[in-house]
Design a protein around this motif. Structure first.
Motif, short mmCIF file in Angstrom:
data_model
loop_
_atom_site.label_atom_id
_atom_site.label_comp_id
_atom_site.label_asym_id
_atom_site.label_seq_id
_atom_site.Cartn_x
_atom_site.Cartn_y
_atom_site.Cartn_z
N VAL A 130 1.43 0.97 -31.01
CA VAL A 130 2.86 0.75 -31.15
C VAL A 130 3.17 0.61 -32.64
O VAL A 130 2.55 -0.19 -33.33
N SER A 131 4.12 1.40 -33.14
CA SER A 131 4.47 1.38 -34.56
C SER A 131 5.92 0.93 -34.73
O SER A 131 6.81 1.40 -34.01
N PHE A 132 6.13 0.02 -35.70
CA PHE A 132 7.46 -0.48 -36.01
C PHE A 132 7.78 -0.10 -37.46
O PHE A 132 6.94 -0.25 -38.34
N GLN A 133 8.99 0.34 -37.71
CA GLN A 133 9.44 0.64 -39.07
C GLN A 133 10.84 0.07 -39.26
O GLN A 133 11.73 0.30 -38.44
N VAL A 134 11.03 -0.64 -40.38
CA VAL A 134 12.33 -1.13 -40.79
C VAL A 134 12.58 -0.64 -42.21
O VAL A 134 11.70 -0.77 -43.08
N ALA A 135 13.77 -0.06 -42.47
CA ALA A 135 14.04 0.55 -43.76
C ALA A 135 15.43 0.18 -44.24
O ALA A 135 16.34 -0.07 -43.45
N GLY A 136 15.60 0.13 -45.58
CA GLY A 136 16.90 -0.17 -46.16
C GLY A 136 17.01 0.37 -47.57
O GLY A 136 16.00 0.52 -48.27
N ASN A 182 1.69 -1.25 -37.59
CA ASN A 182 1.04 -0.59 -36.46
C ASN A 182 0.28 -1.62 -35.64
O ASN A 182 -0.56 -2.36 -36.18
N LEU A 183 0.57 -1.65 -34.35
CA LEU A 183 -0.06 -2.61 -33.45
C LEU A 183 -0.92 -1.87 -32.45
O LEU A 183 -0.40 -1.22 -31.53
N PRO A 184 -2.25 -1.92 -32.59
CA PRO A 184 -3.11 -1.25 -31.60
C PRO A 184 -3.04 -1.98 -30.25
O PRO A 184 -3.04 -3.21 -30.18
N VAL A 185 -2.96 -1.20 -29.19
CA VAL A 185 -3.00 -1.72 -27.83
C VAL A 185 -4.04 -0.93 -27.06
O VAL A 185 -4.57 0.07 -27.54
N SER A 186 -4.34 -1.37 -25.85
CA SER A 186 -5.44 -0.76 -25.09
C SER A 186 -5.18 0.71 -24.76
O SER A 186 -6.12 1.48 -24.63
N PHE A 187 -3.91 1.10 -24.66
CA PHE A 187 -3.59 2.47 -24.25
C PHE A 187 -3.01 3.30 -25.39
O PHE A 187 -2.50 4.39 -25.17
N GLY A 188 -3.05 2.80 -26.64
CA GLY A 188 -2.53 3.55 -27.77
C GLY A 188 -2.15 2.67 -28.94
O GLY A 188 -2.82 1.67 -29.22
N ASP A 201 -2.98 9.17 -23.61
CA ASP A 201 -2.97 10.25 -22.63
C ASP A 201 -1.60 10.79 -22.27
O ASP A 201 -1.51 11.85 -21.63
N PHE A 202 -0.53 10.11 -22.64
CA PHE A 202 0.79 10.48 -22.14
C PHE A 202 1.79 10.82 -23.24
O PHE A 202 2.99 10.86 -23.00
N GLY A 203 1.33 11.09 -24.45
CA GLY A 203 2.22 11.50 -25.51
C GLY A 203 2.81 10.35 -26.29
O GLY A 203 2.36 9.19 -26.19
N THR A 204 3.86 10.64 -27.07
CA THR A 204 4.48 9.67 -27.96
C THR A 204 5.95 9.51 -27.63
O THR A 204 6.68 10.50 -27.50
N PHE A 205 6.37 8.26 -27.51
CA PHE A 205 7.77 7.92 -27.24
C PHE A 205 8.34 7.26 -28.50
O PHE A 205 7.67 6.46 -29.15
N ARG A 206 9.60 7.58 -28.84
CA ARG A 206 10.21 7.04 -30.06
C ARG A 206 11.68 6.70 -29.81
O ARG A 206 12.40 7.46 -29.15
N ALA A 207 12.13 5.57 -30.36
CA ALA A 207 13.54 5.18 -30.34
C ALA A 207 13.91 4.73 -31.74
O ALA A 207 13.16 3.98 -32.38
N GLY A 208 15.08 5.19 -32.25
CA GLY A 208 15.47 4.86 -33.61
C GLY A 208 16.96 4.63 -33.75
O GLY A 208 17.77 5.09 -32.94
N TYR A 209 17.32 3.91 -34.83
CA TYR A 209 18.72 3.65 -35.15
C TYR A 209 18.86 3.58 -36.66
O TYR A 209 18.05 2.93 -37.34
N VAL A 210 19.90 4.23 -37.22
CA VAL A 210 20.19 4.20 -38.65
C VAL A 210 21.69 4.09 -38.83
O VAL A 210 22.47 4.71 -38.10
N GLU A 211 22.12 3.28 -39.81
CA GLU A 211 23.53 3.19 -40.14
C GLU A 211 23.69 3.17 -41.66
O GLU A 211 22.76 2.82 -42.40
N SER A 252 7.89 3.34 -32.09
CA SER A 252 7.25 4.45 -31.40
C SER A 252 5.99 3.97 -30.71
O SER A 252 5.29 3.09 -31.20
N LEU A 253 5.74 4.55 -29.57
CA LEU A 253 4.54 4.25 -28.79
C LEU A 253 3.74 5.53 -28.66
O LEU A 253 4.17 6.49 -28.01
N SER A 254 2.57 5.57 -29.32
CA SER A 254 1.67 6.71 -29.23
C SER A 254 0.57 6.37 -28.24
O SER A 254 -0.28 5.51 -28.51
N THR A 255 0.61 6.99 -27.07
CA THR A 255 -0.36 6.70 -26.03
C THR A 255 -1.58 7.60 -26.15
O THR A 255 -1.52 8.67 -26.78
#
Length: 379
Positions: A168-174, A160-166, A207-217, A202-205
């Motif tokens: 940013v979370s990174f997840q890697v799984a295997g 989890n990376l705190p930024v001024s506006f929310g 004031d503007f909600g949460t955005f998420r992008a993911g990929y699994v294979e 994912s970006l949790s802001t």
């Protein structure tokens, strides 16, 4: 306890904790759903849904479930988490170990987990059994019916990376998932997932909600087979969809927003299984709602597209907060399909599937009206 605090509890029940518990500290919580659902207007299908449990009789085994979660701080940085559920699989109730892992809080922002973990496929993957954490009584089937695997054995890293506006979370799984069950052609079949690899950001802001992008294979091994009757051949065993270490790929994008009055949830997914001849499966839903005191009316449009056809639906729901920890939900969903005998999420057995492939059954599109009522709760 306020509704906002209870919703936070529900999310914590089904997500990676921000910080480990202190040594000797423990936390025990529970959650569940008690619901009934009914399918009307469809005469030629045996059922609807991931396990085919939505039928022309009022049934509680499509939606109902009960779960509990236990967390314990082994040290100030190492913790243990276990989560179990009791829920139906086709026509039987089963006890399941959903989570069973050790976690290491390497720093305030970095956590490593190993054991049985939730598969990071969907936006609501980690809260999929905690109905209190999302507005629907049943998640949009067009999206959430595509990947039935809910957990795997392996490891992940969450940063989890705190930024001024929310944040940013990174997840890697295997990892891998052996001897799992998959529901297809109105029966349960064995399936193995090897070399699972996934990641999401994912970006949790503020004031503007949460955005998420993911990929699994994963490499998939399964053989969907059954006994059917074929003209001139009699009763034979046929393989309907053999998968021999073929790679499955799943991509998703999601967005959530909830300011206490207005809320929205939206997700788009694409699934590809190499060499199975089915092409890509694309799906999305768009949901919006507004709270009026203890009431929450909401509406969802969802769509599922495959080479064989399209399923689309409208869902109209109304929620009422009976208590801060209990929500009463009611939904009406109108489902329609288009294409040459395309069933979408409706259920056909092996014989019906073979008859359709051989042209022995008349072309038929599926549609239906699904009514659902129930309560979601946490404690």
């Amino acid at each position: 306890m306020t509704t906002a605090r209870v919703l936070g509890l529900a999310i914590c029940l089904a997500s990676t904790p921000a910080l480990a518990l202190e040594q000797g500290e423990y936390r025990l919580n529970g959650f569940g759903t008690a619901g009934l659902t009914y399918l009307g207007g469809e005469d030629d299908s045996k059922g609807y849904g991931v396990n085919g449990q939505t039928t022309d009789s009022w049934r509680g085994d499509q939606l109902s479930k009960l779960g509990g979660q236990f967390q314990y701080g082994i040290t100030d940085t190492i913790g243990f988490t276990a989560q179990g559920t009791i829920k139906p699989a086709q026509d039987e109730w089963q006890a399941n170990v959903e989570w069973l892992y050790l976690s290491w809080q390497a720093s305030d922002n970095l956590m490593v987990r190993t054991g049985r973990l939730r598969t990071p496929v969907y936006m609501y993957s980690e809260s999929i059994d905690v109905g209190f954490s999302y507005p629907w009584l049943r998640l949009p089937d067009e999206v959430y019916s595509q990947v039935q695997l809910s957990n795997y054995e392996g490891a992940d890293v969450v940063y989890n990376l705190p930024v001024s506006f929310g944040t940013v979370s990174f997840q890697v799984a295997g990892g891998m998932a052996k001897n799992r069950d998959i529901f297809a052609v109105d029966d349960m079949h064995d399936i193995d997932y090897n070399d699972i690899f996934g990641g999401n950001i994912s970006l949790s802001t503020n004031d503007f909600g949460t955005f998420r992008a993911g990929y699994v294979e994963a490499d998939i091994k399964a053989n969907i087979e059954d006994d059917v009757t074929v003209p001139f051949f009699g009763n034979i065993n046929v393989s309907l969809n053999p998968l021999d270490h073929q790679k499955g790929k799943f991509t998703s994008f999601g967005y959530q927003y909830d300011n206490g009055t207005w809320l929205t949830a939206n997700e788009w997914t694409s699934r590809v299984i190499e060499a199975d001849g089915s092409g890509s499966t694309d799906a999305f839903y768009l949901m919006g709602g507004r709270r009026f005191g203890e009431f929450l009316p909401h509406v969802t449009y969802a769509q599922l597209d495959e080479d064989a056809g399209r399923q689309n639906s409208w869902t109209f729901g109304l929620n009422y907060n009976l208590m801060p920890t209990v929500v009463l939900k009611g939904e009406y969903k109108r489902v329609e399909t288009s294409g040459d005998s395309y069933e979408g999420v409706f259920v056909r057995n092996a014989q019906q599937t073979v008859d359709d492939r051989l042209g022995l059954a008349p072309a038929h599109n599926f549609d239906g009206d699904i009514f659902s009522v129930g309560v979601d709760f946490v404690f």
